[in-house]
Design an enzyme around this catalytic site. Structure first.
Site, short mmCIF file in Angstrom:
data_model
loop_
_atom_site.label_atom_id
_atom_site.label_comp_id
_atom_site.label_asym_id
_atom_site.label_seq_id
_atom_site.Cartn_x
_atom_site.Cartn_y
_atom_site.Cartn_z
N CYS A 49 0.89 -1.17 0.00
CA CYS A 49 0.00 0.00 0.00
C CYS A 49 0.91 1.20 0.00
CB CYS A 49 -0.90 -0.01 1.23
SG CYS A 49 -1.80 1.54 1.47
N ASN A 76 0.77 -5.55 -6.04
CA ASN A 76 -0.64 -5.94 -5.98
C ASN A 76 -1.33 -5.62 -7.30
OD1 ASN A 76 -0.22 -3.28 -5.31
ND2 ASN A 76 -1.90 -3.14 -3.88
N GLU A 115 -11.02 -0.39 -4.28
CA GLU A 115 -9.85 -1.09 -3.76
C GLU A 115 -10.23 -2.47 -3.23
OE1 GLU A 115 -6.12 -0.29 -0.68
OE2 GLU A 115 -7.72 1.20 -0.88
N ARG A 116 -9.45 -3.45 -3.60
CA ARG A 116 -9.63 -4.82 -3.13
C ARG A 116 -9.63 -4.86 -1.61
NH1 ARG A 116 -4.85 -9.11 -4.30
NH2 ARG A 116 -3.79 -7.48 -3.13
N CYS A 125 -5.73 5.55 -3.28
CA CYS A 125 -4.99 4.28 -3.24
C CYS A 125 -3.64 4.54 -3.89
CB CYS A 125 -5.76 3.18 -3.96
SG CYS A 125 -4.85 1.62 -4.09
#
Length: 314
Positions: A76, A164, A216-217, A225
């Site tokens: 992140c 990611n 966002e997952r 994000c």
């Protein structure tokens, strides 16, 4: 259990941040802490949980990030800046290599974006276009400005992992209803995307300016994000919308970052790591609930300094 933390944000992406270097919790327990502290209906709230972890032979310190649903993300980048600040202050550093879940990143204290705005530069990557590693079954080894038929056969996406996974689509105007619909499909972990993915719509806003909106997952629609902004910058370069090696301003609902993607697929972001308040709470690990919150101090000057930047970015 009782935990101390700092409520912080990077470009409006907000988190409780815990110094976990001396804590011995299992992955499942950290997931419960994340669910408890980041619950928007609870006393703290956030887009997830950040954990400062101990270093190793290759990194001064590490970072773990758990989404608000308790799942762990590979990285992140908005959160990385906040963890970097915590690591710098704990260890007396101004630059470091940071161990992430599946990779490493470099971070450094940077010139403040604006007066009173603590700023960190981070470099992550290389970004990869190999969708087999996600895995994403889109009928091709790479997806660059092309449809993902199981998701939407009529919309072009670029599939980028950093590390990611992100599906980036350039639009004239962000349609949030459509973004939520597509993000919800991915969030269901369909057979063609079993580990889910982040989905972003990106607007070009004049020369060297992008606006990114992300589902966002593990979180849902979010104001910001960091890895989505990095992935979107790289995708814009692949698509010829932005030149490699050129600084761009990436806007979001939470504010902005400065970004640059290189031809070697490394992406650099410079943005804020803002402390809002410090406190502690009692965590019920069984029921994933937080309570008995006490706030030790508010960082009013930092909050005001970032508000001025965010207001100017709108």
């Amino acid at each position: 259990m009782r935990l101390s933390f700092i409520k912080c944000h990077g470009s409006g992406n907000d988190f409780p941040l815990v110094d976990g270097r001396a804590l011995d919790l299992s992955d499942a327990q950290w997931g419960q802490v994340a669910r408890a502290l980041s619950d928007r209906a609870g006393p703290v709230g956030g887009d997830g949980l950040l954990v400062l972890t101990a270093g190793d032979d290759d990194a001064a310190f590490g970072m773990r990030m758990f989404n608000s649903d308790g799942s762990e993300a590979e990285t992140c980048l908005n959160g990385l800046r906040c963890v970097a600040r915590a690591g710098f202050e704990a260890l007396g550093l101004d630059r470091a290599t940071v161990r992430l879940k599946t990779s490493v990143a470099t971070v450094a204290r940077a010139t403040d974006l604006a007066p009173g705005v603590y700023t960190v530069t981070e470099t992550a990557g290389p970004a990869t276009l190999d969708v087999a590693a996600w895995p994403l079954d889109a009928g091709a080894a790479q997806v660059v400005a092309a449809p993902v038929p199981p998701l939407d056969p009529h919309r072009a996406f670029t599939a980028v992992a950093i590390p990611n996974p992100h599906l980036v689509s350039f639009v004239d105007r962000v349609d949030e209803d459509e973004l939520v619909r597509l993000g919800t499909v991915c969030e269901a972990a369909p057979v063609w995307l079993p580990r889910r993915a982040n989905v972003s719509f990106v607007e070009g806003r004049g020369e060297d300016r992008l606006f990114v909106r992300t589902f966002e997952r593990g979180v849902g629609l979010t104001d910001s994000c960091g890895s989505a902004m990095a992935a979107s910058t790289y995708a814009a370069c692949l698509d010829g919308r932005v030149a490699f090696g050129r600084d761009v301003t990436v806007l979001n609902r939470g504010g902005l970052v400065r970004a640059r993607a290189e031809r070697d697929a490394m992406v650099t972001l410079s943005g804020n790591a803002t402390w809002e308040w410090a406190g502690e709470a009692t965590i019920d690990l069984i029921h994933a609930r937080a309570g008995d919150l006490t706030i030790a101090r508010h960082m009013d000057a930092e909050i005001a300094a970032w508000a001025a930047v965010a207001d100017a970015a709108c």
